[in-house]
Scaffold this motif. Structure first.
Motif, PDB file in Angstrom:
ATOM      1  N   ILE A 189      32.485  45.943  53.688  1.00 61.48           N
ATOM      2  CA  ILE A 189      33.133  44.710  53.217  1.00 61.48           C
ATOM      3  C   ILE A 189      32.653  44.354  51.817  1.00 61.48           C
ATOM      4  CG2 ILE A 189      33.295  42.225  53.583  1.00 61.48           C
ATOM      5  CD1 ILE A 189      33.245  42.789  56.593  1.00 61.48           C
ATOM      6  N   LEU A 190      31.333  44.349  51.610  1.00 62.46           N
ATOM      7  CA  LEU A 190      30.775  43.995  50.294  1.00 62.46           C
ATOM      8  C   LEU A 190      31.231  44.983  49.231  1.00 62.46           C
ATOM      9  CD1 LEU A 190      27.101  42.987  51.207  1.00 62.46           C
ATOM     10  CD2 LEU A 190      29.048  41.487  50.762  1.00 62.46           C
ATOM     11  N   MET A 191      31.231  46.266  49.578  1.00 57.38           N
ATOM     12  CA  MET A 191      31.641  47.303  48.628  1.00 57.38           C
ATOM     13  C   MET A 191      33.102  47.120  48.229  1.00 57.38           C
ATOM     14  SD  MET A 191      31.770  51.408  49.324  1.00 57.38           S
ATOM     15  CE  MET A 191      32.902  51.152  50.710  1.00 57.38           C
ATOM     16  N   TYR A 192      33.960  46.901  49.223  1.00 56.57           N
ATOM     17  CA  TYR A 192      35.399  46.778  48.949  1.00 56.57           C
ATOM     18  C   TYR A 192      35.693  45.498  48.166  1.00 56.57           C
ATOM     19  CZ  TYR A 192      40.431  46.998  49.720  1.00 56.57           C
ATOM     20  OH  TYR A 192      41.792  47.055  49.534  1.00 56.57           O
ATOM     21  N   VAL A 193      35.028  44.398  48.523  1.00 50.78           N
ATOM     22  CA  VAL A 193      35.224  43.133  47.809  1.00 50.78           C
ATOM     23  C   VAL A 193      34.828  43.287  46.345  1.00 50.78           C
ATOM     24  CG1 VAL A 193      34.333  40.788  47.566  1.00 50.78           C
ATOM     25  CG2 VAL A 193      35.066  41.610  49.806  1.00 50.78           C
ATOM     26  N   THR A 194      33.683  43.925  46.100  1.00 45.49           N
ATOM     27  CA  THR A 194      33.232  44.138  44.716  1.00 45.49           C
ATOM     28  C   THR A 194      34.219  44.985  43.947  1.00 45.49           C
ATOM     29  OG1 THR A 194      30.928  44.036  45.473  1.00 45.49           O
ATOM     30  CG2 THR A 194      31.330  44.991  43.303  1.00 45.49           C
ATOM     31  N   PHE A 195      34.665  46.079  44.551  1.00 42.94           N
ATOM     32  CA  PHE A 195      35.621  46.976  43.901  1.00 42.94           C
ATOM     33  C   PHE A 195      36.904  46.234  43.536  1.00 42.94           C
ATOM     34  CE2 PHE A 195      39.330  49.770  44.448  1.00 42.94           C
ATOM     35  CZ  PHE A 195      39.073  50.732  43.493  1.00 42.94           C
ATOM     36  N   MET A 196      37.454  45.502  44.500  1.00 45.53           N
ATOM     37  CA  MET A 196      38.724  44.823  44.281  1.00 45.53           C
ATOM     38  C   MET A 196      38.605  43.711  43.243  1.00 45.53           C
ATOM     39  SD  MET A 196      41.061  46.340  45.936  1.00 45.53           S
ATOM     40  CE  MET A 196      42.322  45.100  45.626  1.00 45.53           C
ATOM     41  N   PHE A 197      37.529  42.919  43.323  1.00 46.10           N
ATOM     42  CA  PHE A 197      37.422  41.779  42.419  1.00 46.10           C
ATOM     43  C   PHE A 197      37.086  42.192  40.992  1.00 46.10           C
ATOM     44  CE2 PHE A 197      37.895  39.211  46.051  1.00 46.10           C
ATOM     45  CZ  PHE A 197      38.146  37.918  45.624  1.00 46.10           C
ATOM     46  N   ILE A 198      36.334  43.265  40.821  1.00 51.31           N
ATOM     47  CA  ILE A 198      36.091  43.750  39.460  1.00 51.31           C
ATOM     48  C   ILE A 198      37.413  44.152  38.810  1.00 51.31           C
ATOM     49  CG2 ILE A 198      35.147  45.681  38.129  1.00 51.31           C
ATOM     50  CD1 ILE A 198      32.649  45.544  39.814  1.00 51.31           C
ATOM     51  N   ILE A 199      38.269  44.825  39.582  1.00 51.17           N
ATOM     52  CA  ILE A 199      39.568  45.239  39.040  1.00 51.17           C
ATOM     53  C   ILE A 199      40.481  44.032  38.829  1.00 51.17           C
ATOM     54  CG2 ILE A 199      41.685  46.508  39.573  1.00 51.17           C
ATOM     55  CD1 ILE A 199      40.020  48.626  40.899  1.00 51.17           C
ATOM     56  N   ILE A 200      40.552  43.143  39.845  1.00 50.61           N
ATOM     57  CA  ILE A 200      41.460  41.987  39.748  1.00 50.61           C
ATOM     58  C   ILE A 200      41.101  41.087  38.573  1.00 50.61           C
ATOM     59  CG2 ILE A 200      42.140  39.839  40.885  1.00 50.61           C
ATOM     60  CD1 ILE A 200      41.945  41.368  43.552  1.00 50.61           C
ATOM     61  N   TYR A 201      39.827  40.715  38.465  1.00 51.66           N
ATOM     62  CA  TYR A 201      39.426  39.807  37.389  1.00 51.66           C
ATOM     63  C   TYR A 201      39.350  40.527  36.050  1.00 51.66           C
ATOM     64  CZ  TYR A 201      38.460  35.978  40.585  1.00 51.66           C
ATOM     65  OH  TYR A 201      38.594  34.964  41.499  1.00 51.66           O
ATOM     66  N   GLY A 202      39.054  41.823  36.060  1.00 52.38           N
ATOM     67  CA  GLY A 202      39.071  42.585  34.806  1.00 52.38           C
ATOM     68  C   GLY A 202      40.467  42.654  34.229  1.00 52.38           C
ATOM     69  N   VAL A 203      41.451  42.911  35.086  1.00 48.01           N
ATOM     70  CA  VAL A 203      42.851  42.947  34.642  1.00 48.01           C
ATOM     71  C   VAL A 203      43.292  41.567  34.165  1.00 48.01           C
ATOM     72  CG1 VAL A 203      45.228  43.262  35.435  1.00 48.01           C
ATOM     73  CG2 VAL A 203      43.475  44.911  36.094  1.00 48.01           C
ATOM     74  N   ARG A 204      42.765  40.513  34.800  1.00 47.65           N
ATOM     75  CA  ARG A 204      43.099  39.150  34.366  1.00 47.65           C
ATOM     76  C   ARG A 204      42.629  38.906  32.935  1.00 47.65           C
ATOM     77  NH1 ARG A 204      41.542  34.055  38.100  1.00 47.65           N
ATOM     78  NH2 ARG A 204      43.035  35.145  39.442  1.00 47.65           N
ATOM     79  N   VAL A 205      41.428  39.373  32.599  1.00 47.02           N
ATOM     80  CA  VAL A 205      40.919  39.243  31.224  1.00 47.02           C
ATOM     81  C   VAL A 205      41.812  40.028  30.271  1.00 47.02           C
ATOM     82  CG1 VAL A 205      39.017  39.856  29.687  1.00 47.02           C
ATOM     83  CG2 VAL A 205      38.531  38.815  31.897  1.00 47.02           C
TER      84      VAL A 205
END
Length: 436
Positions: A189-205
Motif C-alpha cells: 500500500i505504501l509503495m503504491y501510494v508513493t508511486f502514484m502520488f509522485i506521478i500525479i503531483y509531479g504531472v500537476r506541477v
C-alpha cells in the motif's frame, strides 16, 4: 527566499481551499475501502455453485464425498446412468454427471483413465479443480489405508506444522504468519501510494508550468521573481498540499486501527446453537482486531518518518524533472518523449520491490533502496519489515544530495526554457541550456 515563500503559500492555499481537495481528502480512504469491497463482491458474485450427480461404481466415494461451497454432490444409481446422461441437456438444475468406474485390484490408474465428467454447459475452472481435488483426496486416503495405515494415523500425517519465529532484532517479538501478511499488505500500500502520488503531483506541477507558459502569464511573473524561485515555489507548494493530505490520512488510519483494536471482543470458543453465520461474523471481527493489533505493534513513528521523508525528497526530486519538462516544451504532446525518463525509474523501483516481500534484506532490496532513482519507492516498501538505521541514513543522504543536484539542473533548464516559444527542445538543446 521571501519570494519562494510567497509563491509556495499561494500555490498551497489555492489548492487546499478548493472544495474538491477537501472532499477528496476526507472521502478518499472511504472510497478506497469501498472500492476494495466492491471488487470482493464482484468476485463473490461471479462464483458458481454447481450440483453434480455422481455415479459411483466403485462404492469408494459414496461416504467420503462431502458437499462444499463450490459443489453439491448427489449420488445416483449406476442403473440410471444412461437416462441421466440423456436427460442432462434438458435439466438445467444439474451442472454435470461424474462417472467413477469400478476399482479392480486396487488399480487406481485404471480408475483415473475411466473416470469422466459429463456436463451440459461450461463449468468454471475452479469448480473442475475442486472436483479433481476431492477425487484425489479420496484416492490418497484409500492408498494409505491399503498400506495398513489407520484413519487416526492418517489425520496425524496430514497435521500441519506450525513454526514460531522469534526476531532477536525486534525485541524478541514473535513473527506470526498474520503479522507477516499485514507487513506485506502495508508495504504494498505504501509503495503504491508513493508511486502514484509522485506521478500525479509531479504531472500537476508540469501542467501548471506549461499552462502559465502558454498563457504568457509567466512573462509577467518573472519580471518580479527569478525563474528558480518560481520553480521552487511551485514544487514546494504542491509538496505541502500532498503532505497535508498524507497527515490527514495517516491520522485517520491510526484512529481506525485503535478503534478496531479496542472495539471488538475475542471470539468465544463455543457458540450456543452452532450458528455458523454468527461464528463467521465473529471470525471477521477477530481477524480485524488481530490485523489492527499487528499494525499497532509495528514501529509506527519510524514508518511514518521514513514514509514522509522519502516521499517528500522523492517528490521534490521527480517534480524538478517534471518542472523542467514543462518549461522545455510548448504542449502536452511533446511531454511524452521526456516523461518516460521520469516514469521508468519509478516503475523499476516499484516492480522490483515486489521481490522484496520474500527477501527484504536481499541484495536487490538493498540496492533498490539505496540508489536515489528508486529509493523513494523501494525504501518505503522495505520499512515495514525493518531496515538497519545505517541503511536508512545512507539512503536519505544520497537521495538528498541527488535531489539538490537535480534541482540545480532543473533550474538551469527552467531558466531558459520558460521563455522559449516555438523551439522544439531536444536532448542536445537541453544539454546546451544546462552548460550555459
Amino acid at each position: 527566499m521571501n519570494n519562494i515563500f510567497l509563491i509556495t503559500k499561494r500555490e498551497f492555499l489555492t489548492q487546499v481551499k478548493k472544495k474538491s481537495f477537501i472532499i477528496l481528502t476526507l472521502l478518499a480512504p472511504v472510497l478506497i475501502v469501498a472500492f476494495g469491497a466492491v471488487i470482493g463482491l464482484m468476485f463473490k458474485a461471479n462464483e458458481s455453485h454447481s450440483i453434480i450427480e455422481v455415479v459411483d461404481k466403485s462404492g469408494m466415494f459414496t461416504h467420503q464425498f462431502k458437499s462444499n461451497d463450490k459443489v453439491d454432490y448427489a449420488f445416483v444409481s449406476a442403473a440410471d446412468e444412461k437416462s441421466k446422461i440423456n436427460n442432462l441437456k434438458s435439466n438445467e438444475s444439474i451442472a454435470g454427471i461424474l462417472i467413477l468406474p469400478e476399482l479392480k485390484n486396487q488399480n487406481f490408474d485404471e480408475l483415473e483413465t475411466g473416470a469422466r465428467l459429463v456436463v451440459n454447459s461450461k463449468i468454471g475452472l475452479d469448480t473442475k479443480q475442486k472436483i479433481v481435488s476431492d477425487i484425489s483426496n479420496v484416492i490418497k486416503k484409500e492408498k494409505i489405508k491399503h498400506l495398513g495405515i489407520q484413519e487416526s494415523q492418517l489425520i496425524d500425517l496430514d497435521k500441519s506444522f506450525s513454526l514460531k519465529t522469534i526476531n532477536v532484532s525486534d525485541n524478541n517479538k514473535e513473527d506470526s504468519d498474520l503479522a507477516f501478511g499485514v507487513k506485506t499488505g502495508l508495504s504494498m500500500i505504501l509503495m503504491y501510494v508513493t508511486f502514484m502520488f509522485i506521478i500525479i503531483y509531479g504531472v500537476r506541477v508540469m501542467r501548471s508550468v506549461l499552462e502559465e507558459k502558454n498563457n504568457r502569464v509567466v512573462e509577467i511573473i518573472i519580471s518580479s521573481v527569478k525563474p528558480f524561485e518560481l520553480m521552487m515555489g511551485k514544487i514546494l507548494g504542491v509538496t505541502l498540499v500532498a503532505l497535508t493530505q498524507f497527515v490527514i490520512w495517516i491520522t485517520m488510519s491510526v484512529i481506525g486501527a485503535l478503534v478496531l483494536n479496542t472495539g471488538f471482543s475475542p471470539v468465544p470458543k463455543n457458540i450456543p446453537g452452532g450458528n455458523e453465520q454468527i461464528a463467521n461474523k465473529l471470525d471477521v471481527s477477530a481477524l480485524a482486531t488481530q490485523i489492527s493489533h499487528s499494525l499497532l505493534e509495528m514501529n509506527f513513528p519510524l514508518i511514518i518518518f521514513v514514509f514522509i521523508v522519502f516521499f517528500l525528497l522523492g517528490y521534490i526530486f521527480y517534480s524538478s524533472i517534471y518542472a523542467a519538462i514543462g518549461s522545455a516544451v510548448d504542449n502536452e504532446t511533446e511531454t511524452q518523449q521526456f516523461t518516460l525518463f521520469a516514469v521508468l525509474p519509478l516503475m523499476l523501483g516499484m516492480y522490483g520491490s515486489f521481490s522484496l516481500m520474500n527477501n527484504p534484506d536481499g541484495p536487490l532490496g538493498f540496492w533498490l533502496s539505496i540508489i536515489p532513482f528508486t529509493s523513494p519507492v523501494a525504501m518505503i516498501a522495505r520499512i515495514p519489515f525493518g531496515v538497519p538505521a545505517w541503511q536508512i541514513a545512507l539512503s536519505i543522504v544520497l537521495l538528498l544530495g541527488t535531489t539538490i543536484f537535480m534541482i540545480f539542473l532543473a533550474g538551469k533548464i527552467y531558466r531558459v526554457g520558460i521563455l522559449m516559444y516555438g523551439n522544439k527542445a531536444t536532448l542536445k538543446e537541453l544539454w546546451k541550456w544546462i552548460k550555459g
